[in-house]
Scaffold this motif. Structure first.
Motif, PDB file in Angstrom:
ATOM      1  N   VAL A  61     -38.022 -15.420 -58.211  1.00  0.00           N
ATOM      2  CA  VAL A  61     -38.187 -13.977 -58.397  1.00  0.00           C
ATOM      3  C   VAL A  61     -36.823 -13.309 -58.567  1.00  0.00           C
ATOM      4  N   HIS A  62     -35.859 -13.707 -57.758  1.00  0.00           N
ATOM      5  CA  HIS A  62     -34.501 -13.149 -57.850  1.00  0.00           C
ATOM      6  C   HIS A  62     -33.904 -13.425 -59.235  1.00  0.00           C
ATOM      7  N   GLN A  63     -34.051 -14.643 -59.724  1.00  0.00           N
ATOM      8  CA  GLN A  63     -33.504 -14.995 -61.037  1.00  0.00           C
ATOM      9  C   GLN A  63     -34.174 -14.200 -62.152  1.00  0.00           C
ATOM     10  N   GLN A  64     -35.487 -14.003 -62.044  1.00  0.00           N
ATOM     11  CA  GLN A  64     -36.199 -13.229 -63.065  1.00  0.00           C
ATOM     12  C   GLN A  64     -35.718 -11.786 -63.080  1.00  0.00           C
ATOM     13  N   LYS A  65     -35.532 -11.214 -61.907  1.00  0.00           N
ATOM     14  CA  LYS A  65     -35.043  -9.832 -61.833  1.00  0.00           C
ATOM     15  C   LYS A  65     -33.616  -9.729 -62.348  1.00  0.00           C
ATOM     16  N   ARG A  66     -32.822 -10.725 -62.056  1.00  0.00           N
ATOM     17  CA  ARG A  66     -31.432 -10.706 -62.510  1.00  0.00           C
ATOM     18  C   ARG A  66     -31.354 -10.796 -64.034  1.00  0.00           C
ATOM     19  N   GLU A  67     -32.247 -11.558 -64.643  1.00  0.00           N
ATOM     20  CA  GLU A  67     -32.274 -11.669 -66.105  1.00  0.00           C
ATOM     21  C   GLU A  67     -32.600 -10.335 -66.759  1.00  0.00           C
ATOM     22  N   MET A  68     -33.365  -9.490 -66.093  1.00  0.00           N
ATOM     23  CA  MET A  68     -33.746  -8.190 -66.640  1.00  0.00           C
ATOM     24  C   MET A  68     -32.636  -7.149 -66.481  1.00  0.00           C
ATOM     25  N   LEU A  69     -31.636  -7.453 -65.693  1.00  0.00           N
ATOM     26  CA  LEU A  69     -30.542  -6.532 -65.436  1.00  0.00           C
ATOM     27  C   LEU A  69     -29.656  -6.380 -66.673  1.00  0.00           C
ATOM     28  N   ASP A  98     -26.319  -4.023 -68.587  1.00  0.00           N
ATOM     29  CA  ASP A  98     -25.100  -3.275 -68.265  1.00  0.00           C
ATOM     30  C   ASP A  98     -25.416  -1.804 -67.987  1.00  0.00           C
ATOM     31  N   ASP A  99     -26.385  -1.249 -68.714  1.00  0.00           N
ATOM     32  CA  ASP A  99     -26.756   0.151 -68.500  1.00  0.00           C
ATOM     33  C   ASP A  99     -27.333   0.360 -67.104  1.00  0.00           C
ATOM     34  N   ILE A 100     -28.158  -0.535 -66.662  1.00  0.00           N
ATOM     35  CA  ILE A 100     -28.752  -0.430 -65.318  1.00  0.00           C
ATOM     36  C   ILE A 100     -27.657  -0.530 -64.255  1.00  0.00           C
ATOM     37  N   ILE A 101     -26.720  -1.430 -64.466  1.00  0.00           N
ATOM     38  CA  ILE A 101     -25.614  -1.588 -63.517  1.00  0.00           C
ATOM     39  C   ILE A 101     -24.786  -0.307 -63.454  1.00  0.00           C
ATOM     40  N   LYS A 102     -24.498   0.280 -64.595  1.00  0.00           N
ATOM     41  CA  LYS A 102     -23.730   1.516 -64.620  1.00  0.00           C
ATOM     42  C   LYS A 102     -24.458   2.643 -63.906  1.00  0.00           C
ATOM     43  N   GLN A 103     -25.793   2.730 -64.101  1.00  0.00           N
ATOM     44  CA  GLN A 103     -26.572   3.770 -63.429  1.00  0.00           C
ATOM     45  C   GLN A 103     -26.545   3.584 -61.908  1.00  0.00           C
ATOM     46  N   MET A 104     -26.548   2.341 -61.469  1.00  0.00           N
ATOM     47  CA  MET A 104     -26.541   2.057 -60.029  1.00  0.00           C
ATOM     48  C   MET A 104     -25.186   2.353 -59.410  1.00  0.00           C
ATOM     49  N   LEU A 105     -24.116   2.134 -60.163  1.00  0.00           N
ATOM     50  CA  LEU A 105     -22.775   2.321 -59.631  1.00  0.00           C
ATOM     51  C   LEU A 105     -22.319   3.762 -59.656  1.00  0.00           C
ATOM     52  N   TYR A 106     -22.861   4.570 -60.561  1.00  0.00           N
ATOM     53  CA  TYR A 106     -22.354   5.935 -60.719  1.00  0.00           C
ATOM     54  C   TYR A 106     -23.394   6.956 -60.437  1.00  0.00           C
TER      55      TYR A 106
END
Length: 93
Positions: A75-83, A85-93
């Motif tokens: 499950v973790h790997q599947q969620k990580r594959e869906m991640l 760069d835009d999602i990461i930026k939204q989470m960080l800022y």
């Protein structure tokens, strides 16, 4: 590594002794980890009761832990594959 973890059998460590005396879920490393990683509480409690009575072995608790970890990591790997760069930026800022 899971199969090499400490087993919480009571008695002299033999299978026969485990069946007679049961196991201690507080000392069995796989059983302790299962209390956190098995998402099905009824299944965990059933395995724990069978382990304490000697019906389930340390190998059974280790096998159940491996199965639970495989599901968790899949499950973790599947969620990580869906991640993205835009999602990461939204989470960080």
């Amino acid at each position: 590594k899971v199969n090499q973890s400490f087993s919480g059998s009571k008695g002299d460590g033999s299978l026969q002794s485990h069946k007679e005396h049961g196991g201690d879920p507080e000392k069995d490393i796989a059983c302790k980890y299962l209390s956190f990683f098995d998402m099905n509480d009824k299944r965990y409690e059933s395995l724990k009761a069978r382990f304490v009575s000697g019906e389930a072995t340390c190998g059974d608790t280790k096998s159940a832990l491996i199965d639970a970890l495989i599901v968790l990591l899949t499950v973790h790997q599947q969620k990580r594959e869906m991640l993205t760069d835009d999602i990461i930026k939204q989470m960080l800022y």
